[in-house]
Design a protein around this motif. Structure first.
Motif, mmCIF file in Angstrom:
data_model
loop_
_atom_site.group_PDB
_atom_site.id
_atom_site.type_symbol
_atom_site.label_atom_id
_atom_site.label_comp_id
_atom_site.label_asym_id
_atom_site.label_seq_id
_atom_site.Cartn_x
_atom_site.Cartn_y
_atom_site.Cartn_z
ATOM 1 N N ASP A 69 29.323 26.251 18.228
ATOM 2 C CA ASP A 69 29.234 27.160 19.378
ATOM 3 C C ASP A 69 29.311 26.436 20.715
ATOM 4 O O ASP A 69 28.782 26.925 21.729
ATOM 5 C CB ASP A 69 27.943 27.982 19.315
ATOM 6 C CG ASP A 69 27.897 28.897 18.099
ATOM 7 O OD1 ASP A 69 28.956 29.408 17.719
ATOM 8 O OD2 ASP A 69 26.806 29.079 17.535
ATOM 9 N N GLN A 70 29.960 25.291 20.726
ATOM 10 C CA GLN A 70 30.188 24.562 21.976
ATOM 11 C C GLN A 70 31.646 24.143 22.061
ATOM 12 O O GLN A 70 32.281 23.848 21.043
ATOM 13 C CB GLN A 70 29.321 23.306 22.053
ATOM 14 C CG GLN A 70 27.839 23.555 22.205
ATOM 15 C CD GLN A 70 27.076 22.261 22.378
ATOM 16 O OE1 GLN A 70 27.391 21.257 21.747
ATOM 17 N NE2 GLN A 70 26.074 22.263 23.241
ATOM 18 N N LEU A 71 32.172 24.116 23.278
ATOM 19 C CA LEU A 71 33.479 23.527 23.525
ATOM 20 C C LEU A 71 33.254 22.063 23.873
ATOM 21 O O LEU A 71 32.610 21.752 24.879
ATOM 22 C CB LEU A 71 34.188 24.241 24.675
ATOM 23 C CG LEU A 71 35.556 23.666 25.065
ATOM 24 C CD1 LEU A 71 36.565 23.830 23.930
ATOM 25 C CD2 LEU A 71 36.069 24.324 26.350
ATOM 26 N N VAL A 72 33.751 21.170 23.026
ATOM 27 C CA VAL A 72 33.574 19.731 23.219
ATOM 28 C C VAL A 72 34.797 19.194 23.953
ATOM 29 O O VAL A 72 35.927 19.269 23.457
ATOM 30 C CB VAL A 72 33.388 19.004 21.878
ATOM 31 C CG1 VAL A 72 33.260 17.495 22.091
ATOM 32 C CG2 VAL A 72 32.152 19.553 21.154
ATOM 33 N N ILE A 73 34.569 18.637 25.140
ATOM 34 C CA ILE A 73 35.648 18.127 25.991
ATOM 35 C C ILE A 73 35.526 16.615 26.048
ATOM 36 O O ILE A 73 34.608 16.072 26.662
ATOM 37 C CB ILE A 73 35.547 18.724 27.411
ATOM 38 C CG1 ILE A 73 35.541 20.257 27.354
ATOM 39 C CG2 ILE A 73 36.696 18.215 28.282
ATOM 40 C CD1 ILE A 73 35.183 20.913 28.676
ATOM 41 N N GLY A 74 36.447 15.917 25.382
ATOM 42 C CA GLY A 74 36.403 14.465 25.339
ATOM 43 C C GLY A 74 36.712 13.828 26.683
ATOM 44 O O GLY A 74 37.294 14.452 27.583
ATOM 45 N N ALA A 75 36.343 12.564 26.807
ATOM 46 C CA ALA A 75 36.425 11.867 28.095
ATOM 47 C C ALA A 75 37.848 11.696 28.607
ATOM 48 O O ALA A 75 38.044 11.426 29.798
ATOM 49 C CB ALA A 75 35.747 10.504 27.988
ATOM 50 N N CYS A 76 38.852 11.831 27.752
ATOM 51 C CA CYS A 76 40.241 11.653 28.196
ATOM 52 C C CYS A 76 41.015 12.968 28.284
ATOM 53 O O CYS A 76 42.240 12.955 28.395
ATOM 54 C CB CYS A 76 40.966 10.672 27.270
ATOM 55 S SG CYS A 76 40.395 8.965 27.429
ATOM 56 N N VAL A 77 40.321 14.090 28.236
ATOM 57 C CA VAL A 77 40.979 15.389 28.378
ATOM 58 C C VAL A 77 41.282 15.642 29.850
ATOM 59 O O VAL A 77 40.394 15.597 30.700
ATOM 60 C CB VAL A 77 40.099 16.516 27.802
ATOM 61 C CG1 VAL A 77 40.733 17.881 28.087
ATOM 62 C CG2 VAL A 77 39.906 16.322 26.304
ATOM 63 N N ASP A 165 25.465 0.722 31.460
ATOM 64 C CA ASP A 165 26.160 0.363 30.227
ATOM 65 C C ASP A 165 26.520 1.573 29.377
ATOM 66 O O ASP A 165 26.904 1.435 28.219
ATOM 67 C CB ASP A 165 25.296 -0.599 29.401
ATOM 68 C CG ASP A 165 24.007 0.040 28.921
ATOM 69 O OD1 ASP A 165 23.603 1.068 29.498
ATOM 70 O OD2 ASP A 165 23.405 -0.488 27.962
ATOM 71 N N GLU A 166 26.422 2.786 29.963
ATOM 72 C CA GLU A 166 26.722 3.998 29.201
ATOM 73 C C GLU A 166 28.083 4.574 29.584
ATOM 74 O O GLU A 166 28.444 4.650 30.760
ATOM 75 C CB GLU A 166 25.648 5.063 29.433
ATOM 76 C CG GLU A 166 24.355 4.773 28.704
ATOM 77 C CD GLU A 166 23.347 5.883 28.883
ATOM 78 O OE1 GLU A 166 22.697 6.270 27.891
ATOM 79 O OE2 GLU A 166 23.173 6.361 30.036
ATOM 80 N N LEU A 167 28.807 5.018 28.576
ATOM 81 C CA LEU A 167 30.094 5.680 28.737
ATOM 82 C C LEU A 167 29.906 7.171 28.469
ATOM 83 O O LEU A 167 29.320 7.550 27.451
ATOM 84 C CB LEU A 167 31.101 5.091 27.742
ATOM 85 C CG LEU A 167 32.369 5.892 27.441
ATOM 86 C CD1 LEU A 167 33.261 5.970 28.664
ATOM 87 C CD2 LEU A 167 33.120 5.266 26.262
ATOM 88 N N LEU A 168 30.358 8.006 29.385
ATOM 89 C CA LEU A 168 30.336 9.442 29.161
ATOM 90 C C LEU A 168 31.459 9.792 28.194
ATOM 91 O O LEU A 168 32.638 9.695 28.540
ATOM 92 C CB LEU A 168 30.513 10.200 30.476
ATOM 93 C CG LEU A 168 30.481 11.728 30.401
ATOM 94 C CD1 LEU A 168 29.137 12.223 29.889
ATOM 95 C CD2 LEU A 168 30.794 12.344 31.765
ATOM 96 N N VAL A 169 31.116 10.171 26.962
ATOM 97 C CA VAL A 169 32.138 10.393 25.940
ATOM 98 C C VAL A 169 32.576 11.843 25.831
ATOM 99 O O VAL A 169 33.689 12.128 25.381
ATOM 100 C CB VAL A 169 31.678 9.874 24.563
ATOM 101 C CG1 VAL A 169 31.507 8.367 24.588
ATOM 102 C CG2 VAL A 169 30.396 10.550 24.100
ATOM 103 N N SER A 170 31.699 12.781 26.229
ATOM 104 C CA SER A 170 32.116 14.182 26.184
ATOM 105 C C SER A 170 31.211 15.043 27.046
ATOM 106 O O SER A 170 30.072 14.673 27.357
ATOM 107 C CB SER A 170 32.116 14.723 24.752
ATOM 108 O OG SER A 170 30.799 14.947 24.276
ATOM 109 N N ALA A 171 31.750 16.179 27.430
ATOM 110 C CA ALA A 171 30.979 17.242 28.073
ATOM 111 C C ALA A 171 31.059 18.447 27.159
ATOM 112 O O ALA A 171 32.161 18.895 26.812
ATOM 113 C CB ALA A 171 31.551 17.568 29.451
ATOM 114 N N ASN A 172 29.916 18.971 26.755
ATOM 115 C CA ASN A 172 29.869 20.071 25.799
ATOM 116 C C ASN A 172 29.398 21.340 26.500
ATOM 117 O O ASN A 172 28.268 21.403 26.992
ATOM 118 C CB ASN A 172 28.921 19.728 24.650
ATOM 119 C CG ASN A 172 29.346 18.474 23.897
ATOM 120 O OD1 ASN A 172 30.434 17.945 24.127
ATOM 121 N ND2 ASN A 172 28.497 17.989 23.023
ATOM 122 N N LEU A 173 30.285 22.331 26.547
ATOM 123 C CA LEU A 173 29.980 23.591 27.212
ATOM 124 C C LEU A 173 29.674 24.663 26.181
ATOM 125 O O LEU A 173 30.445 24.852 25.232
ATOM 126 C CB LEU A 173 31.165 24.047 28.066
ATOM 127 C CG LEU A 173 31.661 23.107 29.160
ATOM 128 C CD1 LEU A 173 32.844 23.733 29.879
ATOM 129 C CD2 LEU A 173 30.553 22.797 30.143
#
Length: 290
Positions: A69-77, A165-173
């Motif tokens: 139930d989430q839209l997963v948006i990867g870091a390179c979208v 040292d953290e990479l944002l890998v996705s935003a989940n809406l």
């Protein structure tokens, strides 16, 4: 001008990128995907990172999928992925409506959703969307994965809760209920310019009654934010024009604009009234299928 010298890394996996970032984070190492803010800053020598980690070759970061139930948006979208609805229902249409206000087509073709979130410009449309919809932002480092709520992610102007040292890998809406209505309105000096004020209204209608109201504002303070007092006023109420006028007035009084002169602050507060009224009216005119 031209950028200063730097070392370029090109990892092939998220894990490899995390290891590289851990090695160079203390030496101004930067992640690059779209580069629509970083590259111009480097060209003008405003930013001079010693190390760049290009994540464009990592297939896992190009995901744009629905999971739990989430839209997963990867870091390179890229922004341009949202020119057409990426999912059925209100969320897909909301994103395709908002994306039209982001800069210009060449930037949308290269810039990324997560890059905009990580950059944390208060005039960013995606930052506003993430706060309004209670997005979950997923960061990864050599220590593991950390989930951060959008409400606690933005700390100030271009400042976030990400560790160096953290990479944002996705935003989940979160997906929106099928009867959700939304309205977005932005004021800028010219099409494609940074927003001077923008508002996103999201709610459901139970007959004439407003339910699950979310009103968020961006481009006015150092971070985008939900307008809790406005939401409380509107929640469970039957809509009328007087109610909306009171809500807009509360919104204008609840903000602390970044402007420094009294005249500019008054102007920005008037913009807040305008964008809130127009966003709510746009939501009322909208349907889940539009």
């Amino acid at each position: 001008m031209k950028p200063g010298s730097f070392v370029l890394y090109e990892p092939s996996s998220v894990e490899q990128a995390a290891v590289m970032l851990a090695d160079v984070a203390e030496h101004d190492g930067r992640i690059i995907a779209g580069g629509q803010t970083l590259v111009p800053a480097m060209a003008m020598r405003f930013a001079q990172p010693a190390y760049l980690i290009d994540i464009n070759s990592i297939a896992a970061l190009k995901r744009l999928v629905i999971e739990r139930d989430q839209l997963v948006i990867g870091a390179c979208v890229r922004h341009a992925a949202f020119h057409e609805p990426v999912t059925d229902g209100p969320l897909g249409h909301l994103l395709s409506t908002v994306v039209r206000h982001i800069a210009h087509l060449p930037i949308r073709n290269r810039g990324t959703f997560c890059g905009s979130i990580a950059n944390a410009d208060p005039a960013s449309e995606w930052c506003l969307v993430s706060v309004a919809l209670d997005a979950t932002l997923v960061a990864q480092s050599v220590s593991g994965i950390r989930e951060i709520s959008a409400s606690s992610f933005f700390l100030g102007f271009m400042t976030t809760a990400l560790n160096p040292d953290e990479l944002l890998v996705s935003a989940n809406l979160p997906l929106l209920e099928t009867d959700t209505r939304f309205g977005f309105h932005e004021v800028s000096r010219r099409a494609g310019d940074f927003a001077q004020a923008m508002a996103l209204a999201v709610f459901r209608l139970d007959g004439p009654t407003l339910r699950n109201v979310r009103i968020a504002l961006g481009g006015v303070e150092t971070v985008p934010k939900r307008l809790a007092a406005v939401e409380e006023l509107l929640e469970g109420q039957a809509f009328d024009s007087g109610l909306l006028e009171r809500a807009a007035q509360i919104a204008s009084e609840a903000v602390e604009p970044v402007d420094t002169t009294g005249e500019d602050i008054r102007y920005r507060r008037r913009l807040v009234r305008t964008v809130v009224i127009r966003a709510v009216k746009a939501a009322l005119a909208n349907t889940a299928s539009e």
